[in-house]
Write a protein that holds these residues in place. Structure first.
Motif, PDB file in Angstrom:
ATOM      1  N   ASP A 159       0.751  -1.254   0.086  1.00  0.00           N
ATOM      2  CA  ASP A 159       0.034  -0.095   0.000  1.00  0.00           C
ATOM      3  C   ASP A 159       0.740   1.117  -0.108  1.00  0.00           C
ATOM      4  OD1 ASP A 159      -2.087   1.692   0.073  1.00  0.00           O
ATOM      5  OD2 ASP A 159      -2.668   1.366   2.140  1.00  0.00           O
ATOM      6  N   LEU A 184       2.138   4.810  -0.220  1.00  0.00           N
ATOM      7  CA  LEU A 184       1.634   6.283  -0.060  1.00  0.00           C
ATOM      8  C   LEU A 184       2.652   7.138  -0.350  1.00  0.00           C
ATOM      9  CD1 LEU A 184      -0.671   8.157   0.705  1.00  0.00           C
ATOM     10  CD2 LEU A 184       0.202   8.349   3.410  1.00  0.00           C
ATOM     11  N   THR A 207       4.502  10.633  -0.888  1.00  0.00           N
ATOM     12  CA  THR A 207       4.117  12.017  -0.539  1.00  0.00           C
ATOM     13  C   THR A 207       5.099  12.864  -1.127  1.00  0.00           C
ATOM     14  OG1 THR A 207       5.676  11.498   1.249  1.00  0.00           O
ATOM     15  CG2 THR A 207       3.380  11.288   1.644  1.00  0.00           C
ATOM     16  N   SER A 253      -3.927  10.351   6.581  1.00  0.00           N
ATOM     17  CA  SER A 253      -3.890   9.035   5.763  1.00  0.00           C
ATOM     18  C   SER A 253      -3.385   7.657   6.162  1.00  0.00           C
ATOM     19  CB  SER A 253      -2.994   9.506   4.492  1.00  0.00           C
ATOM     20  OG  SER A 253      -3.336  10.747   3.838  1.00  0.00           O
ATOM     21  N   PRO A 297      -0.254   2.130   5.663  1.00  0.00           N
ATOM     22  CA  PRO A 297       0.450   2.211   4.272  1.00  0.00           C
ATOM     23  C   PRO A 297       1.925   2.213   4.673  1.00  0.00           C
ATOM     24  CG  PRO A 297      -0.351   4.361   4.961  1.00  0.00           C
ATOM     25  CD  PRO A 297      -0.758   3.411   6.141  1.00  0.00           C
TER      26      PRO A 297
END
Length: 405
Positions: free
Chosen positions: A93, A95, A97, A108, A115
Motif C-alpha cells: 500500500d 503512499l 508524498t 492518511s 500504508p
C-alpha cells in the motif's frame, strides 16, 4: 541466490505462479533479483536489507517498530529515485508524498493496516536549517511513527475536539545528503553512489516493468499474510542491541520466516551496516572522543581532583593525535568544550585550587559516570573484554586510563 552474482536475470526468470507459505526463500530471492536488475546497490548487504525491508512492509501490523529506509547519496544521479520507483511497485500500500503536510500524512495512516510512506527529494525538507525548522513537525511525525502507540494529538472541528491520529507506518525517504540525526538513528541507511564503468542496469518502463514488480508484490502478500500471528510471536536473536535492534527486528524476523540462506544474510547485513553507520556518526563520535581525551588529560596530570579549564584546553589542543587544535577557527574554546559536554550534564564552575586561587575548572568526579557509560577502559587482565565503539576504541586500545575515584 548470491547477492553479489553479476548476472542480470531475464524477464522469463521471474516466476508467474503464486507461492505457497513455505516458499519464502524463493520469494525473497526473486525480489532481490528484480531489485538488482534495475538498481546498483552499494553492497550485497544493502541488497539484502532493501529486499527484507520491502517484505517487512507486508507485515506492518505485526511489528512493534516501523523501520525507516534512508536512501541517501552525496550527489544527483546516484540511483535514489530509481530505487524509490522499485519500492513504490513492491511495498505494501504505497503512499507517495511530495511536499505533503504532516496533517495530510497522519490523516492518511490507517492504525490497523498502515500504508508505506515514500518520500523523494527529502533533502528539500531537511537540507538546510531554515527548511528543517519549517518541517520540524514532519520530522516529529517520522520519529513518532517509528514506534507503535505514539499518536499525534490534534484538535478538530469547531468544538476543538482532541483527536488522536495514528503515526505508525514504515517509510522510505530518499534525498541528497544525510537526514536529521533522529531520523537516521531510526533508519536502515542505504548510501547510494553513482554507477561505475561496467556497472549497468535495465531501464525501467512502467508499462512493461511494473507488472513484474506487481507480481513480486502479490507473491510477498500470498506468502506473508498467513504468517502474521507467527511473526508477532517470534523473538529473533539479534546481532545488535538497543534502537538498532528495534529497527532491524522486522527484517530479521522476515528472514527467519523465509529460512534458507536469509537468516544468515540478514544478520550479516545488520552487523555490517550498523557498524558502518556507527563509524559515520561524526557528532556522536566527537562527543565520545572528548570524554576519552579528557580522561587522558587527567591521567597525564596525575589524576588530580580538579583541573583548570585553561589547562585542560591546553592539554587537549597539544595532543597531536586529537582534532581539538583545529576544532573551529581558533581551536577548541571553553564555550565549545561546554557545548560538547552539555548532553552529559557536565559543566565548568568556579573552583578553589591549591594555594587558594580560584578559577574556572572541572572536578574529576564529574566525569566518572560518563566515562563508565560511554568510553569504558580496556578490560583488566583476565576479565571479559569490554566492547568500545567509535573514537573511544582508539583511546581504549592504548591509553589504559583508569576510571576509579
Amino acid at each position: 541466490m548470491d547477492d553479489a552474482a553479476p548476472a542480470t536475470p531475464s524477464h522469463t526468470d521471474i516466476p508467474t505462479t503464486g507461492p505457497t507459505p513455505d516458499k519464502g526463500e524463493r520469494v525473497l530471492d526473486d525480489l532481490a533479483a528484480l531489485v538488482r536488475r534495475y538498481v546498483v546497490l552499494p553492497s550485497p548487504e544493502a541488497l539484502s536489507a532493501v529486499t527484507l525491508w520491502v517484505a517487512a512492509t507486508h507485515l506492518q501490523p505485526a511489528w512493534q517498530h516501523a523501520p525507516r529506509l534512508a536512501v541517501v547519496g552525496p550527489l544527483k544521479r546516484c540511483g535514489k529515485s530509481r530505487l524509490l520507483e522499485v519500492l513504490i511497485e513492491t511495498v505494501h500500500d504505497p503512499l507517495i508524498t511530495v511536499n505533503a503536510s504532516p496533517a495530510a500524512i497522519f490523516r492518511s495512516i490507517d492504525a490497523k493496516n498502515p500504508p508505506t510512506l515514500l518520500v523523494d527529494e527529502v533533502d528539500t525538507l531537511f537540507g538546510s536549517p531554515r527548511a528543517a525548522e519549517r518541517n520540524e513537525e514532519l520530522r516529529g511525525l517520522l520519529n513518532a511513527g517509528h514506534q507503535r502507540n505514539r499518536p499525534a494529538l490534534r484538535v478538530v472541528g469547531n468544538e476543538h475536539t482532541p483527536v488522536k491520529f495514528a503515526t505508525f507506518a514504515m517509510a522510505a525517504l530518499a534525498g541528497i545528503g544525510d537526514l536529521p540525526d533522529t531520523i537516521m538513528d531510526r533508519s536502515i541507511v542505504i548510501r547510494m553512489r553513482r554507477r561505475a564503468q561496467g556497472e549497468s542496469v535495465e531501464s525501467f518502463r512502467f508499462a512493461t516493468d511494473a507488472p513484474l514488480l506487481h507480481t513480486a508484490r502479490k507473491h510477498l502478500t500470498a506468502w506473508l499474510r498467513p504468517l502474521h500471528r507467527r511473526a508477532m510471536r517470534l523473538r529473533p536473536k539479534m546481532p545488535v542491541e538497543d534502537r538498532a535492534a528495534d529497527t532491524w527486528e522486522p527484517l530479521i524476523t522476515v528472514a527467519d520466516l523465509a529460512g534458507g540462506t536469509w537468516p544468515q544474510r540478514a544478520r550479516t547485513a545488520c552487523r555490517v551496516m550498523t557498524a558502518q553507520e556507527a563509524d559515520k556518526d561524526e557528532d556522536a563520535g566527537t562527543k565520545v572522543r572528548i570524554l576519552a581525551d579528557i580522561r587522558r588529560a587527567f591521567t597525564a596530570e596525575g589524576d588530580p581532583a580538579l583541573i583548570r579549564t585553561t589547562r585542560l584546553l591546553e592539554l587537549l589542543k597539544t595532543d597531536p593525535e586529537a582534532p581539538w587544535a583545529e576544532y573551529g577557527p581558533h581551536g577548541l574554546t571553553s564555550r565549545g568544550l561546554q557545548l560538547l559536554l552539555r548532553d552529559y550534564g557536565i559543566s565548568s564552575a568556579n573552583r578553589r585550587f591549591p594555594g587558594g586561587t580560584q578559577a574556572k575548572g572541572f572536578a574529576r568526579t564529574q566525569f566518572l559516570d560518563a566515562w563508565t557509560r560511554y568510553c569504558p577502559p580496556p578490560a583488566a587482565a583476565g576479565s571479559a573484554p569490554v566492547a568500545v565503539t567509535g573514537a573511544a576504541s582508539a583511546e581504549a586500545s592504548g591509553a589504559g586510563a583508569r576510571v576509579g575515584a
